[in-house]
Enzyme design. Structure first.
Site, PDB file in Angstrom:
ATOM      1  N   SER A  64     -17.403 -36.594  -2.084  1.00 34.99           N
ATOM      2  CA  SER A  64     -18.363 -36.724  -3.172  1.00 34.99           C
ATOM      3  C   SER A  64     -19.774 -36.459  -2.652  1.00 34.99           C
ATOM      4  CB  SER A  64     -18.230 -38.117  -3.808  1.00 34.99           C
ATOM      5  OG  SER A  64     -18.945 -38.196  -5.013  1.00 34.99           O
ATOM      6  N   ASP A 214     -13.536 -35.808  -8.383  1.00 36.03           N
ATOM      7  CA  ASP A 214     -14.085 -36.483  -7.209  1.00 36.03           C
ATOM      8  C   ASP A 214     -13.009 -36.869  -6.192  1.00 36.03           C
ATOM      9  OD1 ASP A 214     -15.425 -38.224  -5.451  1.00 36.03           O
ATOM     10  OD2 ASP A 214     -16.718 -38.975  -7.039  1.00 36.03           O
TER      11      ASP A 214
END
Length: 409
Positions: A64, A214
């Site tokens: 991320s 993510d």
């Protein structure tokens, strides 16, 4: 498919395999940015102002926001040097954070709009981040990073993790995606930013499609994923690691940087959660409890495992985890990008350097200071010394260095 190499020679000429890992956490990427700036500054003190973090680590892993930092540290400029110095990371978040996560002020209808937004679509449209990454990273692809990188994502169409790895891309060219696409994918936190789709085309014309969210849903702390990638290479006979054996975890030097977590028992509790439905799990406390929980859980489990392994091998000094588990509710948010909160995050990172090195208590899960009165800043200096000596040792032993020395006589 050759890539530009950093100045770091193969681990086969050294004593340790060096791994840097950076957690996910949205705007809280400022916290590891502060630690990285300290580390790079110390490396520059030892080896000159041109020293960069990519010159010292065999692999850098990030999920991320950590994946974005990984790309910033390893993507090459026109001179085959990193696009960003570590000191630029904080500036990046301060400048672009408010545009990635624009803060809207609707005092009367805020709660209602927040609930509607959570039901009808992601909180942010992600356009600014996508365009920013395209502008910064351009046409750079995975194979071009200056050192090996590992960036986890999750493919929602295949319902399985997709790990973008410099090691894997040599065997599987379909993974050679644009760094901008990889970073957009690994940053697509559910409910916050939209999922990201793209495709790659092999030289034989074969197309592979990706549908990514993510990487934090599987590996918010990517340290173990990075170690696994290296272990696979050792097992498969990669000459870069000869004669290291797959079970020699004591040969790893791991620096794992967290992005901070809330104070224990502060943000959520079971009495409240017992009343939550879908909306509650997605919007309570102006956050997303479901996302907060699974990202922190995956980070903690990795830390538990690695702490156990390194303690069992009596190699605790080879594993440095820097994490702050005392954040208040607002500063622990992944997307509150107000000037006030951003500045507070900078202060958190600076204060973390002054705190004593802490290790997770395997029974309670809390971070407790080690009994050696060493601060994180002092530990970073110690690690910088190891990294500097390791790089010099490899240079002295490598055939390239020997040829250069002979030719200069």
């Amino acid at each position: 498919m050759e890539r530009a190499r950093s100045f770091l020679q193969s681990p086969t000429y050294g004593n340790v395999i060096t791994v840097l890992s950076i957690d996910g956490g949205g705007i809280r990427g400022i916290i590891p940015g502060t630690i990285l700036s300290c580390l790079e500054s110390e490396l520059q003190r030892l080896d000159g102002e041109e020293a960069r973090i990519a010159d010292y680590f065999d692999v850098i892993a990030g999920t991320s926001t950590g994946g974005l930092v990984t790309a910033m540290l390893t993507a090459p400029d026109e001179n085959n040097r990193p696009l960003f110095a570590a000191k630029d990371i904080i500036k990046f978040y301060l400048e672009h954070g408010p545009k990635i996560f624009p803060q809207e002020s609707v005092p009367v209808l805020g709660g209602a709009l927040e609930t509607i937004r959570a039901i009808t679509g992601p909180k942010y449209d992600g356009k600014y981040l996508r365009n920013l990454l395209k502008e910064i990273l351009g046409d750079l692809r995975l194979h071009q990073t200056l050192t090996n990188v590992v960036i986890p994502t999750f493919d929602i169409k295949r319902l399985q993790p997709t790990i973008f790895s410099s090691y894997e891309v040599k065997k599987n060219p379909s993974q050679d995606a644009l760094l901008s696409d990889i970073c957009t994918g690994t940053s697509a936190a559910p409910t916050y930013l939209p999922a990201h789709s793209f495709e790659t085309t092999h030289s034989n014309g074969q197309v592979r499609k990706f549908n990514l969210i993510d990487g934090g849903v599987v590996a918010n702390n990517p340290a173990l994923v990075a170690i696994n990638e290296v272990s696979k290479e050792i097992h498969q006979g990669n000459r870069d690691f000869f004669p290291i054996k797959p079970t020699e975890y004591g040969r790893f030097l791991v620096v794992s940087l967290g992005t901070g977590t809330p104070k224990p028992d502060e943000k959520y509790n079971a009495i409240e959660a017992a009343k939550w439905g879908v909306v509650g799990w997605l919007t309570s406390h102006h956050s997303t409890p479901l996302v907060d929980i699974f990202t922190q859980a995956s980070s903690d489990l990795v830390d538990f495992f690695l702490s156990t392994i390194f303690q069992a091998l009596q190699s605790e000094k080879n594993y440095l985890r820097i994490q702050d588990d005392t954040l208040g509710e607002k500063v622990s948010s992944v997307d509150i990008a107000t000037k006030e909160n951003l500045n507070e995050l900078v202060k958190v990172g600076e204060a973390l350097l002054k705190k004593p090195v802490a290790m997770v208590n395997l029974e309670t899960g809390s971070f407790e200071p080690c009994h050696n009165d060493v601060t994180n800043e002092e530990a970073i200096r110690r690690v910088a010394g190891i990294l500097s000596r390791e790089r010099k040792a490899r240079e002295a032993k490598s055939p390239i260095a020997k040829v250069a020395t002979t030719s200069s006589k």
